[in-house]
Enzyme design. Structure first.
Site, PDB file in Angstrom:
ATOM      1  N   CYS A  71       0.821  -1.429   0.103  1.00 13.68           N
ATOM      2  CA  CYS A  71       0.063  -0.019  -0.097  1.00 13.68           C
ATOM      3  C   CYS A  71       0.770   1.317  -0.175  1.00 13.68           C
ATOM      4  O   CYS A  71       0.613   2.186  -0.679  1.00 13.68           O
ATOM      5  CB  CYS A  71      -1.092  -0.258   1.265  1.00 13.68           C
ATOM      6  SG  CYS A  71      -0.358  -0.446   2.817  1.00 13.68           S
ATOM      7  N   HIS A 323      -1.124   1.262   7.664  1.00 14.30           N
ATOM      8  CA  HIS A 323      -1.828   1.342   6.123  1.00 14.30           C
ATOM      9  C   HIS A 323      -1.459   2.647   5.561  1.00 14.30           C
ATOM     10  O   HIS A 323      -1.563   3.735   6.274  1.00 14.30           O
ATOM     11  CB  HIS A 323      -3.308   0.927   6.232  1.00 14.30           C
ATOM     12  CG  HIS A 323      -3.816   0.909   4.835  1.00 14.30           C
ATOM     13  ND1 HIS A 323      -3.507   0.221   3.943  1.00 14.30           N
ATOM     14  CD2 HIS A 323      -5.069   1.712   4.355  1.00 14.30           C
ATOM     15  CE1 HIS A 323      -4.117   0.196   2.766  1.00 14.30           C
ATOM     16  NE2 HIS A 323      -4.962   1.353   3.125  1.00 14.30           N
TER      17      HIS A 323
END
Length: 589
Positions: A71, A323
């Site tokens: 990510c 994330h």
């Protein structure tokens, strides 16, 4: 015939060295420090044949699938893609035709393919595996989060090296291409004597500026601290050769030249020497949509240095994992979007303020939110592409455009087949002592289903029945790259249609519910229900329906006033006895 060059060495990790890449095959190497440890939210490997792959592409952009813990890379690649000048630069590059060129390990070539797919492809998200393979990554490295700042550095170094080498092999077509011209600025590292004011300085190149977050309330304040010199005095005095003695002096950095694309790294990840732990600083630090860099430049620099915010790269989580996603201004559409792996959605610019961070509340409690900006990208005004200007695909190599067109054609074919199977209902029709199936789209009406059942009986399939008993339904099949269906579908060759001649006209038949539990007629549908879609009537695949007929002048049976109640009995050993059915009036007690 010459053999292909060997695979490139893997991207280096902290504390490890890497073999030098072959000159004809520069790779993404360098020290990639693991600034953030393995993600705490391990994602499943993407499955492009899952249902989401057949959704229409978002009008706001194309997503990037997460290979496991990529990510951080996806948010950076999306920022590069939505930087018009960088995408145009990548499109203009041409791979050499020499024997040493290998497209598999060519980073700019794989970037071309990736960006072209994002721009011209019809699918909602694309894979990044070909690109990471060109980096020299091993399979497990896609599950390791690296530092974006270092990824940027080694990627740009690899691109610049490739552009230089390929311009020698391919003539003038690549000679004018340079990543450094877009992203590289000049810092002046200086020491100035306070007595004679003599300055000693050297120029250093930079691709990004690392700015302090701790104890700062705004980006402007942190930029001011960045150029604020320290004073060398006392035991730390500077020996001035002009004065011939030690003297107090200023030591600091000056911004001598800014690049068109300015990248600012916010130092949110720090080390707590009291606890000997890595920590993340979540305190609030504002940053503007429009940044005037003139106050921070050396006096000799041009006065017009106004930048617009292009991208906010965001980290959600703690120092040991989390994330990454980004808010990016799509200049070509003049639209702010949120890019979160495979999803691209629109946002309001006002949403950006939520990424400033959050100060501790009363009593010095820790900040509630750990989601905030850690890297900012600003784009200088009036450097080329204006808002709303689309990037022409003319510079994309023709072979890549042809490849994408084939992929689009195949995707449309697969998508249409997927949708057909997804929306198909295999309705089980019971007629007398026989059963058969009809395949029908769930968005057709009950009247359509009735007509299809009638047509099936009056004009049975030419193929002979090959199986006895109830009809089989096709299992879901997956063959490597192709997933066939999720709903159930019945093959005509496996469908047992009654062989008895069927002479009833369409108006003298109807479909009604069938209770498979009690093997008895179920609900009766009204005239109004005939015009409703099967989906509205909550029909599911393999739903059993009773086909009733009537003679001319007769009426269909009225709904029964009785219902069947099945009684389950247990013996003295708590074992089930055969069930008993009793018929009772529906309005009984």
């Amino acid at each position: 015939m010459s053999s292909a060059p060997p695979p490139p060495p893997p991207m280096m990790k902290a504390g490890k060295s890497s073999a030098k890449p072959a000159k004809s095959n520069p790779t993404l190497t360098g020290t990639l420090q693991q600034g953030i440890a393995t993600s705490s939210i391990a994602s499943n490997l993407p499955n492009f044949k899952a249902a989401a792959f057949y959704n229409n592409k978002s009008k706001f952009g194309t997503g990037l699938s997460n290979q496991g813990a990529t990510c951080y890379m996806n948010s950076f690649l999306q920022t590069l893609y939505l930087t018009p000048e960088f995408r145009s630069l990548i499109y203009k590059w041409r791979i050499g035709k020499g024997k040493g060129e290998n497209p598999t390990y060519s980073i700019p070539y794989q970037l071309q393919r990736l960006f072209a797919r994002m721009q011209l492809g019809m699918y909602p998200a694309v894979e990044t595996k070909d690109l990471t393979n060109s980096f020299g990554w091993k399979e497990g490295e896609s599950f390791e989060q690296h530092d974006v700042q270092e990824l940027m550095k080694v990627l740009f170094d690899a691109l610049e090296r490739t552009f230089t080498n390929s311009s020698k092999n391919s003539g003038e077509s690549n000679a004018a291409l340079s990543v450094n011209e877009l992203y590289q600025g000049i810092l002046k590292d200086y020491i100035q004597c306070k007595v004679c004011e003599k300055m000693s300085a050297r120029d250093d190149l930079f691709n990004d500026l690392s700015l302090v977050v701790r104890d700062m309330t705004s980006l402007e304040e942190s930029l001011g601290a960045f150029i604020l010199p320290e004073i060398l005095e006392g035991d730390n005095q500077y020996f001035c050769t002009d004065c011939g003695k030690k003297a107090d002096a200023f030591k600091g950095l000056k911004l001598a030249k800014l690049p068109p694309i300015l990248t600012l790294q916010l130092k949110r990840f720090d080390y707590d020497y009291a606890t000997l732990r890595r920590i993340k600083l979540n305190n609030r630090m504002t940053f503007p949509m429009v940044l005037d860099m003139s106050p921070y430049l050396d006096n000799d620099s041009p006065s017009e240095n106004v930048y617009d915010l292009l991208s906010v790269l965001i980290h959600s989580g703690g120092a040991m994992g989390g994330h990454y996603f980004a808010y990016i201004h799509d200049v070509t559409k003049d639209q702010w979007v949120k890019v979160n792996d495979s999803l691209v959605t629109p946002i309001n610019p006002a949403d950006i303020e939520a990424m400033f961070g959050e100060d501790a509340g009363p009593g010095k409690n820790p900040p509630i939110s750990s989601t905030n900006a850690y890297m900012l990208v600003y784009r200088k005004r009036n450097i080329g592409f204006e808002k709303g200007t689309e990037i022409s695909p003319e510079d994309i190599p023709q072979e890549i455009k042809d490849e994408i067109q084939k992929e689009n054609d195949e995707w449309i074919k697969e998508r249409d087949e997927f949708v057909r199977r997804r929306d198909n209902l295999a309705l089980k029709i019971i007629y007398g002592s026989e059963t058969f199936y009809i395949n029908i789209n769930k968005f057709q009406t009950l009247a359509d289903a009735t007509a299809l059942a009638h047509s099936t009986l009056t004009n049975p399939p030419a193929s002979e029945n090959k199986t006895e008993g109830e009809n089989k339904t096709e299992d879901n099949k997956t063959d490597g790259n192709k997933t066939e269906s999720t709903p159930t579908e019945t093959k005509e060759s496996e469908n047992k249609v009654p062989k008895v001649p069927f002479k009833f006209p369409l108006q003298d038949i109807r479909l009604r519910g069938w209770n498979a539990f009690t093997n008895s007629p179920g609900e009766i549908y009204t005239e109004e229900d005939l015009s409703k879609k099967l989906d509205e009537l909550h029909f599911h695949s393999t739903k059993p329906l009773l086909l009733e007929t009537r003679l001319p002048g007769e009426s269909f049976p009225l709904p029964s006033t009785k219902m069947i109640v099945r009684i389950m009995r247990l013996d003295e050993n708590d074992e089930f006895l055969p069930p008993s059915d009793i018929h009772v009036e529906k309005d009984g007690t």
